[in-house]
Design a protein around this motif. Structure first.
Motif, PDB file in Angstrom:
ATOM      1  N   THR A 142       0.841  -1.186   0.000  1.00 21.74           N
ATOM      2  CA  THR A 142       0.000   0.000   0.000  1.00 21.74           C
ATOM      3  C   THR A 142       0.880   1.242   0.000  1.00 21.74           C
ATOM      4  O   THR A 142       1.846   1.322   0.774  1.00 21.74           O
ATOM      5  N   ILE A 143       0.571   2.185  -0.873  1.00 22.94           N
ATOM      6  CA  ILE A 143       1.282   3.466  -0.940  1.00 22.94           C
ATOM      7  C   ILE A 143       0.263   4.561  -0.654  1.00 22.94           C
ATOM      8  O   ILE A 143      -0.694   4.751  -1.403  1.00 22.94           O
ATOM      9  N   ASP A 144       0.478   5.271   0.446  1.00 25.39           N
ATOM     10  CA  ASP A 144      -0.513   6.217   0.968  1.00 25.39           C
ATOM     11  C   ASP A 144       0.133   7.595   1.117  1.00 25.39           C
ATOM     12  O   ASP A 144       1.153   7.737   1.804  1.00 25.39           O
ATOM     13  N   ASP A 145      -0.438   8.626   0.476  1.00 24.89           N
ATOM     14  CA  ASP A 145       0.108   9.978   0.599  1.00 24.89           C
ATOM     15  C   ASP A 145      -0.949  10.934   1.129  1.00 24.89           C
ATOM     16  O   ASP A 145      -2.141  10.631   1.115  1.00 24.89           O
ATOM     17  N   ASP A 146      -0.512  12.086   1.603  1.00 25.05           N
ATOM     18  CA  ASP A 146      -1.435  13.088   2.146  1.00 25.05           C
ATOM     19  C   ASP A 146      -1.531  14.305   1.230  1.00 25.05           C
ATOM     20  O   ASP A 146      -1.688  15.434   1.687  1.00 25.05           O
ATOM     21  N   GLY A 147      -1.459  14.052  -0.077  1.00 30.62           N
ATOM     22  CA  GLY A 147      -1.450  15.141  -1.044  1.00 30.62           C
ATOM     23  C   GLY A 147      -2.837  15.601  -1.465  1.00 30.62           C
ATOM     24  O   GLY A 147      -3.827  15.441  -0.742  1.00 30.62           O
ATOM     25  N   VAL A 148      -2.924  16.136  -2.685  1.00 27.84           N
ATOM     26  CA  VAL A 148      -4.168  16.764  -3.155  1.00 27.84           C
ATOM     27  C   VAL A 148      -5.232  15.739  -3.547  1.00 27.84           C
ATOM     28  O   VAL A 148      -6.411  16.066  -3.613  1.00 27.84           O
ATOM     29  N   GLY A 149      -4.826  14.534  -3.835  1.00 29.35           N
ATOM     30  CA  GLY A 149      -5.782  13.503  -4.247  1.00 29.35           C
ATOM     31  C   GLY A 149      -5.794  13.343  -5.754  1.00 29.35           C
ATOM     32  O   GLY A 149      -5.982  14.318  -6.487  1.00 29.35           O
ATOM     33  N   ILE A 150      -5.601  12.126  -6.227  1.00 33.89           N
ATOM     34  CA  ILE A 150      -5.450  11.885  -7.661  1.00 33.89           C
ATOM     35  C   ILE A 150      -6.710  12.229  -8.444  1.00 33.89           C
ATOM     36  O   ILE A 150      -6.645  12.821  -9.523  1.00 33.89           O
ATOM     37  N   PHE A 151      -7.888  11.892  -7.910  1.00 32.69           N
ATOM     38  CA  PHE A 151      -9.117  12.152  -8.660  1.00 32.69           C
ATOM     39  C   PHE A 151      -9.433  13.642  -8.711  1.00 32.69           C
ATOM     40  O   PHE A 151      -9.906  14.152  -9.730  1.00 32.69           O
ATOM     41  N   LYS A 152      -9.167  14.351  -7.621  1.00 33.36           N
ATOM     42  CA  LYS A 152      -9.389  15.801  -7.609  1.00 33.36           C
ATOM     43  C   LYS A 152      -8.449  16.500  -8.592  1.00 33.36           C
ATOM     44  O   LYS A 152      -8.825  17.471  -9.246  1.00 33.36           O
ATOM     45  N   LYS A 153      -7.221  15.978  -8.700  1.00 34.60           N
ATOM     46  CA  LYS A 153      -6.253  16.602  -9.605  1.00 34.60           C
ATOM     47  C   LYS A 153      -6.675  16.406 -11.061  1.00 34.60           C
ATOM     48  O   LYS A 153      -6.586  17.322 -11.881  1.00 34.60           O
ATOM     49  N   ILE A 154      -7.129  15.198 -11.395  1.00 40.02           N
ATOM     50  CA  ILE A 154      -7.602  14.936 -12.758  1.00 40.02           C
ATOM     51  C   ILE A 154      -8.867  15.744 -13.039  1.00 40.02           C
ATOM     52  O   ILE A 154      -9.039  16.297 -14.132  1.00 40.02           O
TER      53      ILE A 154
END
Length: 346
Positions: A142-154
């Motif tokens: 599992t790779i978990d980040d606290d960034g902007v979110g992949i779906f929101k960015k797309i």
């Protein structure tokens, strides 16, 4: 003697592969599969327990078995960092995987480095957490980040009304928010290589199971920040990276020229696919492929306008693209045929 040894290995492999789904009746299931005695199966189970491959709880008829974790590990990375995906693979992940078939290691190398790099370069995260668990049957990372979110960015990059629309674009492939630096193939091919591949980001949960016809997009409970990608693969599989790449390549041009589009991702809940706007959503970026297969698994009906937009209007505008439909029920097939007949009147 060799045949007996091979059969014993086969029995133990079956136990390992099925114990998670049959924790309390694995003995019965194995006896039925191989036609051997309960005593013989119990001996194999005891050997696996001694090897640390499976666990046993309870007594006598109430015994419950499960897979024992052979390795558990996690590491947090502070971002930005000088760490690269190849360094993380070489120093952290590869030693944990240990001795595995080359095709399995190749899949893990591709999937881990692609997803790790995506988090490093696109997530705008401050922290990245990688967790690893290996059993005798499979491995999960599992790779978990606290960034902007992949779906929101797309969603922001394409001006989409709903972040769920972003899942459809990932499912098609060839999408990236940084076309100068990436081909947009990494997440797509990773999702097709693993037994189970899931993404949780924002309010959306996406799942691709290699053995299932349908991809799943669900509204998650709450609204999580960042992106969590989970990949699971059996430790022994005949799948290879080449087989997956070949599935989406056409002819001698060894490139990403074919896509299989899960049409069900265009609908949400009880929505019916009836409008031209829904069809146009489905058709975004389709012109970048030579062969497009629309997979209607999970779709029971479509409207006349939807079918007309895809199979007559778009097909006429792009005669260079080969368009086919699979897993079509009678209602869907009827609407597609009607649209194509109107494009070729007698």
């Amino acid at each position: 003697m060799t045949n007996i040894r091979d059969r014993g290995t086969e029995v133990r492999r079956f136990i390992i592969d099925n114990v998670q789904n049959h924790p309390s009746d694995i003995v019965k299931v194995t006896v039925k599969k191989f036609g051997c005695s309960r005593q013989a199966v119990n001996k194999h189970i005891q050997l696996l327990i001694e090897e640390g491959a499976i666990t046993e709880t309870g007594k006598t008829r109430n015994k419950v078995y499960g897979l024992a974790p052979l390795a558990k590990w996690e590491k947090a990375y502070q971002l930005p960092s000088n760490v690269t995906e190849d360094q993380a693979w070489r120093e952290d992940i590869s030693p944990l995987l240990g001795s595995m078939p080359a095709n399995v290691l190749n899949i893990w190398h591709y999937g881990f480095t692609e997803i790790f790099n995506n988090a490093l370069e696109h997530s705008s995260a401050a922290h990245l957490l990688v967790t690893f668990q290996k059993t005798a049957a499979s491995t999960e990372i599992t790779i978990d980040d606290d960034g902007v979110g992949i779906f929101k960015k797309i969603q922001a990059a394409l001006g989409l009304l709903d972040e769920r629309h972003a899942v459809l674009e990932l499912a098609k492939g060839k999408f990236t928010t940084s076309p100068a630096n990436h081909s947009g193939e990494g997440i797509f091919f990773s999702s097709r290589m693993f037994d189970d591949f899931t993404i949780l980001s924002g309010g959306v949960f996406f799942s691709h199971d290699f053995n299932e016809k349908e991809d799943w997009i669900l509204q998650s409970e709450g609204n999580t920040s960042g992106t969590c990608v989970q990949m699971e693969l059996r430790n022994h599989t005949a799948r290879t990276t080449k087989k997956v790449f070949d599935k989406f390549s056409v002819g001698e041009d060894y490139g990403f020229t074919k896509t299989v589009v899960p049409v069900n991702l265009t609908q949400y809940g009880d929505d019916n696919l009836v409008s031209r706007s829904q069809a146009k959503r489905l058709l975004v970026r389709i012109e970048s492929f030579k062969v497009v297969v629309f997979d209607f698994a999970g779709v029971t009906s479509i409207g006349q306008a939807f079918a007309d937009e895809v199979f007559r209007v778009f097909a006429r505008q792009h005669p260079e693209i080969e368009i086919t439909a699979i897993n079509t029920g009678s209602e869907v097939k009827r609407m597609i045929s009607r649209a194509r007949v109107h494009d070729n009147p007698m």
